[in-house]
Enzyme design. Sequence first.
Site, short mmCIF file in Angstrom:
data_model
loop_
_atom_site.label_atom_id
_atom_site.label_comp_id
_atom_site.label_asym_id
_atom_site.label_seq_id
_atom_site.Cartn_x
_atom_site.Cartn_y
_atom_site.Cartn_z
N GLU A 18 -7.72 9.34 13.50
CA GLU A 18 -7.57 8.26 14.46
C GLU A 18 -6.89 8.67 15.78
O GLU A 18 -7.06 8.42 16.86
CB GLU A 18 -6.81 6.85 13.82
CG GLU A 18 -7.61 6.18 12.94
CD GLU A 18 -6.58 5.21 12.22
OE1 GLU A 18 -5.92 4.52 13.04
OE2 GLU A 18 -6.76 5.03 10.98
N ASN A 54 0.70 -1.24 -0.01
CA ASN A 54 0.06 -0.08 0.20
C ASN A 54 0.87 1.21 0.25
O ASN A 54 1.44 1.65 1.16
CB ASN A 54 -0.88 -0.07 1.39
CG ASN A 54 -1.78 1.05 1.40
OD1 ASN A 54 -1.62 2.13 0.46
ND2 ASN A 54 -2.65 1.18 2.35
N ILE A 99 -4.56 11.48 11.20
CA ILE A 99 -5.26 12.63 11.81
C ILE A 99 -6.51 12.00 12.56
O ILE A 99 -6.95 12.50 13.72
CB ILE A 99 -5.15 13.86 11.10
CG1 ILE A 99 -4.01 14.40 10.55
CG2 ILE A 99 -6.08 14.93 11.89
CD1 ILE A 99 -4.07 15.42 9.33
N ASP A 129 -8.21 2.87 -5.67
CA ASP A 129 -8.96 3.72 -4.73
C ASP A 129 -10.21 4.11 -5.30
O ASP A 129 -11.23 4.78 -4.71
CB ASP A 129 -8.04 4.72 -4.33
CG ASP A 129 -7.57 4.56 -3.07
OD1 ASP A 129 -8.01 3.95 -2.40
OD2 ASP A 129 -6.28 5.05 -2.79
N HIS A 152 -11.70 10.68 6.08
CA HIS A 152 -10.45 9.94 6.10
C HIS A 152 -9.34 11.11 6.23
O HIS A 152 -9.16 11.93 5.21
CB HIS A 152 -10.52 9.00 4.93
CG HIS A 152 -8.76 8.44 4.97
ND1 HIS A 152 -8.84 7.11 5.56
CD2 HIS A 152 -7.59 8.71 4.07
CE1 HIS A 152 -7.42 6.84 5.54
NE2 HIS A 152 -6.90 7.81 4.62
N ASN A 163 -2.29 12.61 5.57
CA ASN A 163 -1.70 13.59 4.56
C ASN A 163 -2.53 13.84 3.37
O ASN A 163 -2.31 15.13 2.97
CB ASN A 163 -0.10 12.84 4.12
CG ASN A 163 0.83 13.71 3.60
OD1 ASN A 163 0.94 14.86 4.13
ND2 ASN A 163 0.95 13.41 2.21
#
Length: 374
Positions: A326, A9, A324, A146, A204, A207
């Site tokens: 989480e 990933n 961020i 994605d 989500h 970055n």
Amino acid sequence: MTDAVLALNTGSSSVKFSVARASAPGAPLLWGAAERLGTDKAMITLHSHDDGRQEQSVPGATHADALQRLLAILQTDRRDLRMTGVGHRIVHGGHRFTAPEPVTPEVLTALEDIVPLAPLHQPHGIGAIRAAQDLFPDVRHVACFDTAFHAGKPFEHDAYALPRRYYDEGIRRYGFHGLACQSICTALRAEGFPLDTTRLAIAHLGNGCSVTAVENGRSKATSMGFSVLDGLTMGTRCGALDPGVILHLLRTGHSAEEIETLLYHRSGLLGLSGLSSDMRDLTASDRPEAAEAMPHFVARVVGEVCRAAGAMGGLDVLVFSGGIGENAAPIRTAIMQGLAFLPGRDGSGVETMVRAAREEDVLLRAAAQVSKGR
């Protein structure tokens, strides 16, 4: 010798991997990540049931460096594992790829053609495929996209208000972070969550950042669009921007290459703060620029969550994921304060959840499936 599958990933600033038995892809044996790549804080972390957690500082490491180190671990330290399938996260599948696809030379060529749409991600995904093919040449590789989770969105959430021929040519709102959303939806179903009757938004935040409206377990609308630039303020990306700004920059002498660098690499939290693209650095800083960048980030998330609620006619649950989402509790609190006016299903406000996005689980299952066709 144990038959195993591998997930790779590659993100804009990280490489994550996971290895599991081909017969049990839902239970990883070994997993890890290389994060903050390209900075002096780059770090590789490894986890296994046998050896626990190991960390290694790799200042300045690139995606290629991280891949080389991670794949070398499999080659030297886990000779008991025989790879039978490799699943690769590919950020952009364009309008052609809407489901996992076995990697062929023709598929690789098609993915390279899409590089301009995701220049921060696509080259790294393709590089991971080539590196893994060199190490495991006789193994089936599968690309997982994605964009696939968002395929089939209603036209009003898929099209730009341009002449229709541009939509037919593929200029549309593809959306991203789909593997993260898919993994969260799969986990919620496994927990018995009533996904089919709940208006869900997934924020989500890492970055790269996006908000996705999910109805009946599928994407209905999402903040990202044709490229990974749109929507929220991100680590180094600008998010939503008046197209007139780009026209102004072009007319005042900036080249397309300079503008691309500005929008992808020098904007977002880094550009606003002049300090860092990493929320951890900003929350630890006492500089006023950092204090201004964080509310800007929060305001953009609040706005996109409201847009997601509008697409679904309401909102019952907001899921936070990503580095961020989480880990930055003060940012989550600030976002929920901004959304306090929204009534939830019972009238008392929107329910919140924090869930890890496990794209690697999706990749492992795809790799296990494709390995059966060897």
